[in-house]
Scaffold this motif. Sequence first.
Motif, mmCIF file in Angstrom:
data_model
loop_
_atom_site.group_PDB
_atom_site.id
_atom_site.type_symbol
_atom_site.label_atom_id
_atom_site.label_comp_id
_atom_site.label_asym_id
_atom_site.label_seq_id
_atom_site.Cartn_x
_atom_site.Cartn_y
_atom_site.Cartn_z
ATOM 1 N N ALA A 34 0.832 -1.205 0.000
ATOM 2 C CA ALA A 34 0.000 0.000 0.000
ATOM 3 C C ALA A 34 0.867 1.255 0.000
ATOM 4 C CB ALA A 34 -0.931 -0.009 1.212
ATOM 5 N N HIS A 35 1.991 1.200 0.702
ATOM 6 C CA HIS A 35 2.903 2.344 0.758
ATOM 7 C C HIS A 35 3.493 2.666 -0.615
ATOM 8 C CE1 HIS A 35 5.792 5.145 2.501
ATOM 9 N NE2 HIS A 35 6.764 4.526 1.847
ATOM 10 N N SER A 36 3.604 1.656 -1.480
ATOM 11 C CA SER A 36 4.205 1.861 -2.800
ATOM 12 C C SER A 36 3.226 2.428 -3.820
ATOM 13 C CB SER A 36 4.765 0.538 -3.328
ATOM 14 O OG SER A 36 3.715 -0.341 -3.719
ATOM 15 N N VAL A 37 1.931 2.511 -3.483
ATOM 16 C CA VAL A 37 0.937 3.049 -4.409
ATOM 17 C C VAL A 37 1.105 4.565 -4.458
ATOM 18 C CG1 VAL A 37 -1.510 3.257 -4.942
ATOM 19 C CG2 VAL A 37 -0.637 1.145 -3.912
ATOM 20 N N ASP A 38 1.456 5.103 -5.602
ATOM 21 C CA ASP A 38 1.863 6.499 -5.719
ATOM 22 C C ASP A 38 0.815 7.474 -5.209
ATOM 23 O OD1 ASP A 38 4.288 5.740 -6.886
ATOM 24 O OD2 ASP A 38 3.424 5.731 -8.896
ATOM 25 N N LYS A 39 -0.446 7.233 -5.522
ATOM 26 C CA LYS A 39 -1.507 8.169 -5.154
ATOM 27 C C LYS A 39 -2.318 7.690 -3.954
ATOM 28 C CE LYS A 39 -1.954 9.729 -9.960
ATOM 29 N NZ LYS A 39 -2.874 9.925 -11.106
ATOM 30 N N GLY A 40 -1.847 6.611 -3.314
ATOM 31 C CA GLY A 40 -2.512 6.099 -2.126
ATOM 32 C C GLY A 40 -3.667 5.167 -2.451
ATOM 33 N N ILE A 41 -4.012 4.335 -1.469
ATOM 34 C CA ILE A 41 -5.119 3.402 -1.622
ATOM 35 C C ILE A 41 -5.736 3.137 -0.261
ATOM 36 C CG2 ILE A 41 -3.671 1.326 -1.355
ATOM 37 C CD1 ILE A 41 -5.500 0.007 -3.488
ATOM 38 N N GLU A 42 -7.032 2.912 -0.241
ATOM 39 C CA GLU A 42 -7.746 2.537 0.965
ATOM 40 C C GLU A 42 -8.160 1.070 0.861
ATOM 41 O OE1 GLU A 42 -8.058 4.519 3.532
ATOM 42 O OE2 GLU A 42 -7.211 6.278 2.506
ATOM 43 N N LYS A 43 -8.237 0.393 1.987
ATOM 44 C CA LYS A 43 -8.691 -0.999 1.958
ATOM 45 C C LYS A 43 -10.092 -1.121 1.371
ATOM 46 C CE LYS A 43 -5.895 -2.809 5.770
ATOM 47 N NZ LYS A 43 -5.920 -3.381 7.135
ATOM 48 N N SER A 44 -10.895 -0.075 1.547
ATOM 49 C CA SER A 44 -12.256 -0.103 1.013
ATOM 50 C C SER A 44 -12.276 -0.102 -0.519
ATOM 51 C CB SER A 44 -13.059 1.082 1.541
ATOM 52 O OG SER A 44 -12.414 2.306 1.219
ATOM 53 N N ASP A 45 -11.138 0.242 -1.152
ATOM 54 C CA ASP A 45 -11.059 0.207 -2.613
ATOM 55 C C ASP A 45 -10.958 -1.226 -3.139
ATOM 56 O OD1 ASP A 45 -10.997 2.956 -2.475
ATOM 57 O OD2 ASP A 45 -8.848 3.129 -2.876
ATOM 58 N N ILE A 46 -10.480 -2.131 -2.306
ATOM 59 C CA ILE A 46 -10.220 -3.508 -2.748
ATOM 60 C C ILE A 46 -11.520 -4.298 -2.784
ATOM 61 C CG2 ILE A 46 -8.979 -5.631 -2.225
ATOM 62 C CD1 ILE A 46 -6.869 -3.860 -0.826
ATOM 63 N N GLU A 47 -11.791 -4.908 -3.929
ATOM 64 C CA GLU A 47 -13.065 -5.586 -4.135
ATOM 65 C C GLU A 47 -12.969 -7.108 -4.030
ATOM 66 O OE1 GLU A 47 -15.203 -2.570 -7.243
ATOM 67 O OE2 GLU A 47 -13.556 -3.819 -8.015
ATOM 68 N N ALA A 48 -11.771 -7.649 -4.110
ATOM 69 C CA ALA A 48 -11.593 -9.100 -4.017
ATOM 70 C C ALA A 48 -10.132 -9.384 -3.727
ATOM 71 C CB ALA A 48 -12.024 -9.803 -5.300
#
Length: 384
Positions: A34-48
Amino acid sequence: MRKVAVVGAGMTPFAEHFALGMKDLLPMAYADAAHSVDKGIEKSDIEAAWFGAMGTTDGFPSGVLADSLGIPDIPVTRIENSCATGNDAIRNALYGIASGAFEVALVMGADKIRETASKAMLWEWESASRDMAWDYPLGVVSPAGFALHVNRYLHESPATREHMAMIAVKNHRQGANNPKARLQFEITIEQALEAPTVVTPFGLYDCAPQSDGAAALILASEDAVDRYTDRPVWVRGVGLGLDSVMHQHKIDMTAFPATTRAAKRAFRMAGMTPADVDVAEIHDYFTGIELISYEDLGFADRFEGYKLLETGETSVGGSLPVNPSGGLKSKGHPPGATGVAQCVELFDQLRGTAINQVENARVGLAHNIGGPSAVSAVTILEGP
């Protein structure tokens, strides 16, 4: 099908994590990805999620992943395909996104085998992935099974144990400065050749260390990728190949047909050839596997893989660096995590941020074989 990209990648160190369980290792690997995602990511974005694991002493694998990451609202699918597990998990996740079922998915691989309970589980894996009529009752577990292949290969080809030692030296050298590798030291040709015998022709330094660890990839569809990065690493091709489980049924012991089949499928899907690959992470559970796989993957003609070693082509600085991470040989081998971790390395290579950076790397290939040689998985990635 829609295009699919890796937008984040991370892993734990591969080591003897006696004080850490799967419930500790999985969040560590996810946080690194998650730290490597340039623009950030939330766990709620993950669908599977797809979880590659040979097994766990902590309980039901899919439930352990959902529980430890706090993602019980999404489907988690456990993949197990011997040592090809990690790259097969990537293959399954790719199809889930490419089909349109999901936009963003998590791929994780993890195993923990460096403890008493898990060593017993390791022997259960051995029995589960070998032919039970002949191979396993005769003691043809992983080292012995691959030794049968490599012995025959050395008999029929010009390659020697010295060439296997060259692979051990190369991969130790490349893993020595990898902070996430288990064996961070260099060896010499003499040390490799004079090491205690495990099973002929493998000495101690021909064998990868079983290890604990976890790795994670975050995949997104072409429609969602811009939300997370402007530097995606595209999954261009995936392939899975099978072969006979029983050694007595194998037509040719000097090659791994499962690898050839997986590679052909991956290259066909990618619209590429072996000549397009700039960097590769090849399954070197034993050094002889890497040598034979040069040919099975199409990087060398039959019985000529040794020439790549003699000319230095598979070292960092050569025309086709193989295992710049140190490979399984130096980095370690938690079976469920290995293929995912290979793609973590290639993610960094293709974005120009790897420890042993390969100059101008654009296309990377990851390869696993297992069961002991009845299944192979190949993944081809292309940088931004």
